[in-house]
Each structure stands twice: as C-alpha cells, then as structure tokens.
Design an enzyme around this catalytic site. Structure first.
Site, PDB file in Angstrom:
ATOM      1  N   TYR A 274      35.654 -84.929 -58.501  1.00  0.00           N
ATOM      2  CA  TYR A 274      35.935 -86.064 -57.607  1.00  0.00           C
ATOM      3  C   TYR A 274      36.721 -85.575 -56.393  1.00  0.00           C
ATOM      4  CZ  TYR A 274      36.661 -90.932 -56.385  1.00  0.00           C
ATOM      5  OH  TYR A 274      36.630 -92.145 -55.755  1.00  0.00           O
ATOM      6  N   TYR A 324      29.564 -91.166 -50.545  1.00  0.00           N
ATOM      7  CA  TYR A 324      30.768 -91.651 -51.219  1.00  0.00           C
ATOM      8  C   TYR A 324      30.397 -92.802 -52.149  1.00  0.00           C
ATOM      9  CZ  TYR A 324      35.558 -93.575 -51.542  1.00  0.00           C
ATOM     10  OH  TYR A 324      36.772 -94.045 -51.974  1.00  0.00           O
TER      11      TYR A 324
END
Lengths: 377, 149
Positions: A274, A324
């Site tokens: 992440y 994203y």
C-alpha cells in the site's frame, strides 16, 4: 475492474456493479452463483449494501459494508475466506468503489473537505494546519527521517521504481518515465513530502471473487490461493513514548500473515505494498522484516524494488503512478502477477506475493500472502 | 516570554494567520483558559496521567473520569512539517506555515503551529506555548502556538 481514472459519468455504485459483474464473468460465474457480497466505499462514500439490490441479489448468505480505510481489501478477503471456510457462503464478491474526482477539479480537492466553521478541538487541529493525510504522513515521514536518517532521495527511489513499472501497465495513469531529479524538483506538498511522494486520486471500482480452493479449481481462470492473512489496528497514540511514524501495524499483521502462510520475508518473490505515500512503502518494508528498522532508506535506494531488482514491488505502478483504488490496487496487481497476466511487466517468479493494506494515518494494517499454488502443509 | 498575566504573551508572536476557531460545549473551558494565556489539559483522576485537551479516556489506565489540569506550557518538538499545499480551503491564506507535533510536559502530544523561530528545528527542540487570536476577518478564540526557546 470497472473503467478507472477520470470517469465522470457513473456513480460509485454503478462502477461497483460493473466490477462485480466483470469479476464473476472472469471466473466463469454469474450473479446467480454469488451468495455473498462485501462492499467497501472510498472518499465519496456513496456505495453501500444497497449495491446488492442494484445487482438484483435478493438472497444472500453474507452481506456487509466493511471499512478499515486503506486496509479494507485485506480485511474483506479475510472475512470472506472465514465465511467460506465455515460454510456460511460459497461464492463471495468483494468490491471497492469510489468516484471522488469531479470534472475540471484538481484531484487534491477531493481530500480537502468543505469550507466550514472550525469548531472545538477538531476545529483547533484544522486551524493549526494538520487537516488531511498529506500533513499527517509528512509528520510521520519527518519523524522517520530525523530518527533514522532517511532522506528524500531515498523516498524518491520508490517513486522512480514504481513509475518504471507503470510504463508496462496499460491501466496506469502516469507512465512517463521519471528521474530522481524530477522527484526532487516536484513541488512541496508538505515538506518533507514532494508532490511525487503522494498518490493519485482515481474514480473506479475493483472486485475480486473469493471461493473455496475446491470450487476454484473448476472455474475459468487460474485461481490465486490465500496462504495467510493478518490484521493489526494500531490507533494513533498521541503521548510520550509513542512509536507513531516509526513503527506501524505492519509488524503485527505481517507476522500473523507470514506465520499462517509458513513463510518468512526471504520467501517473498514479489511485493504489492500500500503506497498512499512513498514513505508508507519504506516503513512497511521495515516492519515486515525485509530489512532492519531504520534501514529502509538504504534498502530501497539501490533499485531493488524496480524492474530487474531483487524484490519487485508495486509492479503495476502502485497508487503513486498506477491508479488509486485503495487496498484493491495492491490486491488486484497481486492477482494479475500470480496469474501471469502482467504482460510487459510480468515478474518471472510470482510464487509468493505479499500484499499490504494501510488505512487511516498508519492506524489500520492488513496483510495477505497469496500464491498461484495451493499450499501443501 | 513571561507568565505575566497582565500582558497577553501572544501579542509578541509574529506568526502566520490562523483561521477562526469557535468553541463548542466540550472546549469552552479550554478556550476560557487560552483567552487568559493559560494552557489547560486534562488529567486522569485515577492515575494522574496528563492527557490532551480532547481526551475522552485515559491512555494509560482507560479510566473515564478526567479533570482539568493546568500546565506551564513547556514542550519539546516531536515532528514538524512545512505546509505549502493548503490541506483545506480555510488554510489557503495561511501557506506556507510550519505545524508540528509537540510533547507537552507530562507527556501528551498536541498539534500546533510552530512560530517565531529563526533556528533550525530538530526533534527535541525546546518549545514554549504562546497564544494568538485566531481569525482575521472574523475573530475567533485564542489558540496555542509554540515558540522555540
């Protein structure tokens, strides 16, 4: 996956419905086969359990909205796997959808919040100037830099590596090659973070289908097996002795997931971490044990995360250069690599894929260990 | 740079503007204190741990009986950033500004502007609280900021 990027003509719910249909079709299934649905919303917060009725799913054994922010994808997969193991359901679609971008608006405004009267203690904090993830993560990065000597150039090496990977991903938003000098010259957002330390904002949806290994063996596409999962929720401690910014929940979540999988960091062949910020990747690598605490800077600076490096990381460009979709970005790329669907960017040995999710301000962490192989115990 | 109650110390501080903050019920006592140039935190009535003004329970013993606690306002710097991109439109007139996490004596961390310094900041820099009036066009409460001592 739905369409990704500056998609303005669909709500998050419509994008989520597209992604669920696409994921089921990819597996050779139809909506009739699904008896579970887990839904995760993003910034726009406009997708919910109502998605089930939009899809015409009138009789589900498992249905919930799940939120651990950027850690949600890993949490959903763990919940789905447990539900399937227990017999509660047999085919569970897990979906994330968001549509915060608006036409002609800067992507940064999606995270800004509305102008309003600043009231009470939360208003005091906003007025002081810590009012969005950029400022919080910059504070965390500064603390790491001051304690361990981590440099902006070392963070930049992560941005450069991921942009190089993005060049091989047709779905990536930013594919123009990037140099360390470009990173250093990009404007300050909140010093010590440059613009190119920060992730993108994307409209879209991604879904994955979770089922038993036995059922998956007979489906259309090669399955990806879940070897381990872990979570740690380490809420921000704002008092003396706090290790905030230095150590994250990746320690606990990673240990749990790798222990369940029976692996150690040395066994991992590709990482999907992440990356809301470059710093997040660096601190996660440390906390998973790929290097000693504090040595993340030198560890990433030699190009080992880039194409051709010894630890390929965020091979689709991640959220810095790809797209994203919160925790679904690393998870989707993990599935792509494990199935050897990576095309130009395919790594040669996607045998053990480590996936992280990080939510809030380093407050929620989830880890998955995935593999194209069924685990033999 | 004094505790003299006759002179509002924030008058001396040159810093960036801070948007207007208004009180709510929970913060009324805190802002009554800042208006007098005092920093009030919270304190656990069971184990005496000093807590942030907004604490709802004790970080050490989880007790939920808290009282007010005045501190002198010395602090050390934990981290800081220079913000160039306004995080929210109300801060558009304030950039660039320096904001940090400070550890106030007794242990709690607060987020506050760091103002009126000419030295290089570093972790552990000694700080002291000052108070400035928030708001320019419309006035708000006095808010704590920190200066390097």
């Amino acid at each position: 996956m739905s369409e990704l990027g500056r998609v303005y003509d669909k709500s998050a719910t419509s994008l989520a419905a597209d992604a669920v249909r696409a994921a089921l079709a990819d597996a050779g299934l139809t909506l009739d086969d699904a008896d579970g649905l887990l839904v995760s919303h993003g910034l726009a917060n406009d997708v919910s359990v109502h998605l089930a009725s939009v899809l015409g799913l009138h009789d589900l054994a498992v249905l919930a909205q799940v939120n651990a922010f950027g850690a949600t994808a890993g949490v959903m997969i763990a919940m789905a796997a447990q539900a399937i193991d227990s017999g509660a359901a047999s085919v569970i679609a897990c979906v994330f959808a968001d549509a915060p971008l608006r036409p002609r608006a800067r992507s940064g405004t999606a995270y800004g919040g509305a102008s309003r009267q600043l009231r009470g203690y939360s208003g005091l904090q906003t007025a002081a100037g810590v009012a969005n993830p950029n400022t919080w993560y910059a504070l965390a990065a500064r603390r790491h830099m001051e304690r361990y000597g981590t440099t902006s150039e070392q963070l930049g090496a992560i941005a450069v590596a991921q942009r190089t990977w993005a060049a091989g991903n047709p779905l990536a938003t930013m594919r123009t090659p990037l140099t360390l000098a470009d990173h250093q010259a990009s404007r300050w957002i909140a010093e010590p973070l440059h613009l190119l330390d920060c992730c993108l904002v994307t409209n879209g949806a991604i879904a994955v289908v979770v089922t038993s290994a036995g059922s998956a063996a007979h489906m259309n596409r090669p399955p990806v097996h879940i070897w381990g999962c872990g979570q740690a929720h380490t809420l921000r401690q704002m008092h003396a002795g706090s290790s905030w910014g230095l150590v994250t929940g990746a320690v606990g979540a990673g240990r749990q997931a790798m222990s369940m999988a029976g692996i150690s960091p040395g066994d991992v062949t590709v990482c999907q971490l992440y990356d809301c910020y470059t710093y997040t990747v660096l601190v996660t690598l440390e906390d998973y044990g790929f290097c000693a605490k504090g040595e993340g800077g030198p560890f990433v600076a030699d190009g080992r995360l880039a194409p051709g490096g010894t630890l390929p990381c965020n091979t689709g460009g991640g959220q810095l250069s790809g797209y994203y979709m919160w925790g679904m970005t690393p998870l989707a790329e993990a599935v792509i690599q494990a199935r050897r669907d990576g095309g130009m960017r395919q790594v040669p040995n996607p045998e053990i894929v480590l996936v992280s999710g990080n939510g809030g301000i380093l407050e929620h962490h989830s880890t998955l260990v995935l593999s194209p192989h069924r685990r033999t115990v | 740079m004094s505790e003299n109650p006759e002179r509002r110390p924030h008058d001396e501080v040159a810093g960036g503007t801070i948007p207007a903050v208004v009180r709510d019920d929970a913060s009324a006592a805190f802002f009554d204190a800042t208006a007098r140039g005092k920093l009030w935190l919270r304190c656990c009535l069971r184990c005496q741990t000093i807590l942030t003004p907004s604490a709802r329970s004790c970080t050490a013993c989880h007790g939920d009986a808290l009282g007010d606690c005045r501190v002198a306002g010395r602090a050390t710097l934990i981290s800081w950033v220079v913000v160039y991109d306004p995080p929210t439109p109300v801060l558009a007139d304030c950039v660039p500004y320096v904001v940090g996490i400070v550890e106030v004596e007794g242990g709690p961390w607060m987020v506050a502007r760091i103002v009126a310094f000419d030295a290089t900041l570093h972790v552990g820099s000694d700080l002291e609280v000052r108070f400035v009036d928030s708001g320019s066009k419309k006035p708000g409460e006095a808010v704590p900021v920190f200066v390097v001592t």
